[in-house]
Design a protein around this motif. Structure first.
Motif, PDB file in Angstrom:
ATOM      1  N   ALA A 320      -5.654  30.450  29.543  1.00 54.96           N
ATOM      2  CA  ALA A 320      -5.873  31.325  28.391  1.00 54.96           C
ATOM      3  C   ALA A 320      -6.519  30.565  27.241  1.00 54.96           C
ATOM      4  O   ALA A 320      -7.397  31.090  26.535  1.00 54.96           O
ATOM      5  N   ALA A 321      -6.101  29.313  27.025  1.00 52.99           N
ATOM      6  CA  ALA A 321      -6.726  28.497  25.976  1.00 52.99           C
ATOM      7  C   ALA A 321      -8.191  28.228  26.281  1.00 52.99           C
ATOM      8  O   ALA A 321      -9.025  28.164  25.364  1.00 52.99           O
ATOM      9  N   GLN A 322      -8.532  28.093  27.570  1.00 54.20           N
ATOM     10  CA  GLN A 322      -9.929  27.886  27.947  1.00 54.20           C
ATOM     11  C   GLN A 322     -10.768  29.123  27.621  1.00 54.20           C
ATOM     12  O   GLN A 322     -11.895  29.012  27.113  1.00 54.20           O
ATOM     13  N   VAL A 323     -10.230  30.313  27.906  1.00 49.88           N
ATOM     14  CA  VAL A 323     -10.947  31.539  27.556  1.00 49.88           C
ATOM     15  C   VAL A 323     -11.148  31.633  26.046  1.00 49.88           C
ATOM     16  O   VAL A 323     -12.229  31.988  25.562  1.00 49.88           O
ATOM     17  N   ALA A 324     -10.104  31.312  25.282  1.00 51.17           N
ATOM     18  CA  ALA A 324     -10.224  31.346  23.823  1.00 51.17           C
ATOM     19  C   ALA A 324     -11.281  30.366  23.328  1.00 51.17           C
ATOM     20  O   ALA A 324     -12.059  30.677  22.414  1.00 51.17           O
ATOM     21  N   ALA A 325     -11.330  29.187  23.934  1.00 47.48           N
ATOM     22  CA  ALA A 325     -12.333  28.195  23.532  1.00 47.48           C
ATOM     23  C   ALA A 325     -13.749  28.696  23.825  1.00 47.48           C
ATOM     24  O   ALA A 325     -14.677  28.478  23.027  1.00 47.48           O
ATOM     25  N   GLU A 326     -13.936  29.370  24.960  1.00 41.67           N
ATOM     26  CA  GLU A 326     -15.261  29.914  25.291  1.00 41.67           C
ATOM     27  C   GLU A 326     -15.683  30.964  24.271  1.00 41.67           C
ATOM     28  O   GLU A 326     -16.836  30.984  23.823  1.00 41.67           O
ATOM     29  N   TYR A 327     -14.770  31.831  23.895  1.00 41.49           N
ATOM     30  CA  TYR A 327     -15.116  32.871  22.922  1.00 41.49           C
ATOM     31  C   TYR A 327     -15.326  32.296  21.527  1.00 41.49           C
ATOM     32  O   TYR A 327     -16.140  32.825  20.759  1.00 41.49           O
TER      33      TYR A 327
END
Length: 660
Positions: A320-327
């Motif tokens: 989930a943190a990776q998705v947030a970083a991408e956005y």
């Protein structure tokens, strides 16, 4: 004849009443079906009327945009075109939904997923290919242009169909087939010094502002853009409540990112904002982030994670943190000019909401790992500290170690839940700012459910006698098991035949070359044969002429191409076919028509200045295009728009003669 007896009495009355009731039900069902069908037809008619009205408004605004030189007026008209373009996209999506709605009562998916951002297709006007192509065919190729009306009509029909592709795999195949045909037409009819003379007119995908160019590369770039945009729409329409849907969505967004990357790397001078390098880079990052989000959703669906599985919850937190970083990366790109003034506000808001939502989700899963997770082994502590403290595996802890006592873990988990609640409340606040995210907004439902879940968990951990202020929870380190990379569209999977195959092999019969036809030339057979040697395929080349032989006497020269044998066209014949035909003639000799390349023509097979042509020729060789009949081929996706990166690279030459 004895008539059958009829039931009388109460039984007969009950039966009659039952039949009447059944008939009424059937009649009511028919009326309901007819009324539903009539409503759909009425709505379709209304949408068509609205589309026609919007098109008229766009035509008027476009004329004013071109006529005025006032900067303020042009800015106002551009804003109006943006509104009209958005309305057209919404109306067309609604119309397609009605056309594909076979059963209006079909149940929808039970899973609630976060909405994605699809990209609308670029629109274009009708194009008249006939006039310039007929002039080229008759003037340059020396053919009867009237005999190629069927080929020209086929190309026009293909482009017309590509203007409105279906939002499915069939639509992708249609756009890819038209793109491959454009590769053939560019190699055959376009030269660096001369274009087709056509004005390609396309509208910006987001603003609706018109742009036009005479370069065929603009047509190819717009079609490639639509291939990427169609992939985004297919990905956004997937049912991501099942593993198959998430896998298809990941594939679609990867293909979209690859299409925009390919376009950005090969198209230098963008005539419209949606095809500028900055916009394409933003779209590539956005599609990669959406693919990463689908990867996270797929992990949630693969196997239900037990709440007491500490490591599994921590891995979900990192995903989930990776998705947030991408956005967050996408949001930073959207905040930079000139993209800042171009991207729609709902896009920016949705990306910001997703960045906050997935960062809060990371803290929520971290809290579950701390509070509900079973005690971990001592060997797993370095991995846990790496996740929570953001430390490399080999480094020494620079902060407090991960707590092992149950009470300390509860306090740290409570701190993570606090950050999760704050992030979800911020996401809801941002969502409330923009009312145009979705007419049926599933995102608000997802955010509200996540917030209620976090509040319920926080209330479980909040003890009455807990008066200590919770420490600030650290960030969760982003990490993913699968990072989706952009994948270029698969052009080779759609096999197409060159529509103007009858003109001859592209290595010779193209607008780059000039030639002279001679013949028919009669060559008699001598004691030593005809007096020449042959080489190559499609077309066959006269490699050498024996001095004083029959061929030399007839006027044949080294380097001539044989295009007809005894009146039979042989432009696509192989070497063995021509030799067999010559061996079969008697003492009366053979009648040949030959082609001589004039000075200034490009040697066949040279690929330095025309990489797309070299790829097409190699594709023809690989797919057996030397045969006379129209064979299938798949041109390589070498675009050849930005040649500054291609110059200086040695290409494979079929002829040793240097380029003049």
């Amino acid at each position: 004849m004895v008539p059958e007896g009829r039931p009388d009495g109460a039984g007969a009355g009950e039966e009659s009443a039952r039949l009447q009731a059944a008939g009424s039900v059937r009649k009511g069902c028919d009326l309901l079906a007819n009324s539903q069908h009539g409503c759909l037809q009425s709505r379709r008619a209304q949408i068509h009327q609205q589309i026609n009205r919007e098109l008229r408004m766009r035509t008027g605004a476009e004329n004013l945009y071109r006529a005025t030189s006032n900067a303020r007026v042009r800015e106002t008209v551009a804003l109006e075109l943006s509104y009209v373009n958005s309305s057209l996209q919404l109306l067309k999506e609604e119309l397609e939904g009605l056309d594909g709605n076979v059963d209006a009562d079909q149940p929808q998916s039970e899973g609630i997923t976060v909405p994605m951002i699809p990209l609308g297709l670029k629109e274009t006007k009708q194009l008249d290919w006939a006039t310039p192509l007929k002039e080229l065919i008759s003037g340059h190729f020396g053919e009867d242009s009237a005999s190629y009306e069927a080929e020209i009509r086929e190309l026009e029909d293909l482009r017309q169909a590509a203007r409105t592709p279906s939002r499915s795999e069939a639509g992708l195949e249609l756009l890819t087939a038209y793109y491959n045909q454009l590769c053939f037409q560019e190699a055959r009819f376009v030269t660096p010094a001369r274009s087709l003379g056509l004005l390609f007119h396309w509208y910006d995908s987001l603003t609706g502002v018109p742009a036009q160019q005479r370069a065929l590369a603009f047509e190819k770039g717009s079609v490639l853009f639509n291939i990427g945009a169609l992939h985004t729409q297919i990905g956004a329409r997937q049912d991501r409540s099942c593993p198959e849907g998430t896998s298809c969505a990941v594939e679609a967004f990867q293909r979209a990112a690859g299409a925009f990357s390919l376009l950005r790397e090969n198209f230098s001078h963008a005539p419209s904002p949606d095809m500028s390098p900055a916009s394409l880079s933003m779209l590539e990052q956005l599609m990669t982030a959406q693919a990463q989000e689908c990867v996270f959703e797929g992990l949630l669906l693969q196997a239900p994670v037990a709440p007491r599985d500490c490591l599994a919850q921590l891995h979900l937190a990192q995903e989930a943190a990776q998705v947030a970083a991408e956005y967050r990366l996408v949001l930073q790109t959207m905040a930079q000019p000139p993209v800042q003034d171009y991207v729609p506000f709902p896009w920016t808001t949705l990306v910001h909401v997703k960045a906050e939502y997935f960062r809060a989700l990371a803290h929520y899963h971290a809290a579950l790992a701390l509070c509900d997770g079973a005690p971990v082994a001592e060997a797993e502590l370095p991995a846990l500290e790496q996740i929570f403290l953001g430390l490399p595996a080999s480094s020494e802890p620079r902060g407090p170690a991960l707590p092992q006592e149950q009470e300390d873990r509860r306090k740290l988990g409570k701190a993570h839940l606090k950050r999760a609640i704050l992030g979800q409340e911020e996401a809801l606040r941002l969502h409330a700012v923009c009312r145009a995210l979705r007419r049926v907004d599933l995102l608000q439902v997802v955010l509200a459910q996540a917030l209620r879940r976090s509040l319920a968990k926080y209330s479980e951990l909040d003890l009455e006698d807990d008066f200590c202020e919770a420490a600030e929870a650290p960030d969760v380190r982003p990490k993913t098991q699968r990072r989706p990379e952009g994948r270029a569209p698969s052009f080779s999977r759609v096999k197409v035949a060159d529509i103007f195959h009858r003109l001859g092999p592209l290595s010779v019969f193209s607008a780059r070359n000039r030639w002279r036809l001679a013949g028919p030339i009669h060559v008699a057979r001598g004691e030593g044969g005809f007096g020449f040697t042959l080489r190559g395929d499609a077309p066959v080349l006269i490699a050498a002429v024996v001095p004083g032989g029959r061929a030399a006497a007839a006027g044949l020269k080294e380097g001539d191409y044989i295009v007809s044998v005894n009146g039979q066209p042989c432009r696509w014949w192989k070497h063995a076919d021509v030799v067999a035909q010559l061996k079969g003639v008697g003492d009366e000799g053979v009648s040949l028509q030959v082609l001589t390349l004039l000075p200034g023509a490009e040697p066949p097979g040279s690929g330095d200045r025309w990489p797309a042509l070299g790829a097409l020729l190699r594709s023809q060789k690989e797919c057996g295009w030397e045969t006379p009949g129209p064979a299938q081929a798949s041109p390589r996706p070498l675009l050849g728009w930005n040649r500054k990166a291609k110059r200086g690279k040695a290409g494979r030459r079929l002829s040793p003669a240097p380029h003049p």
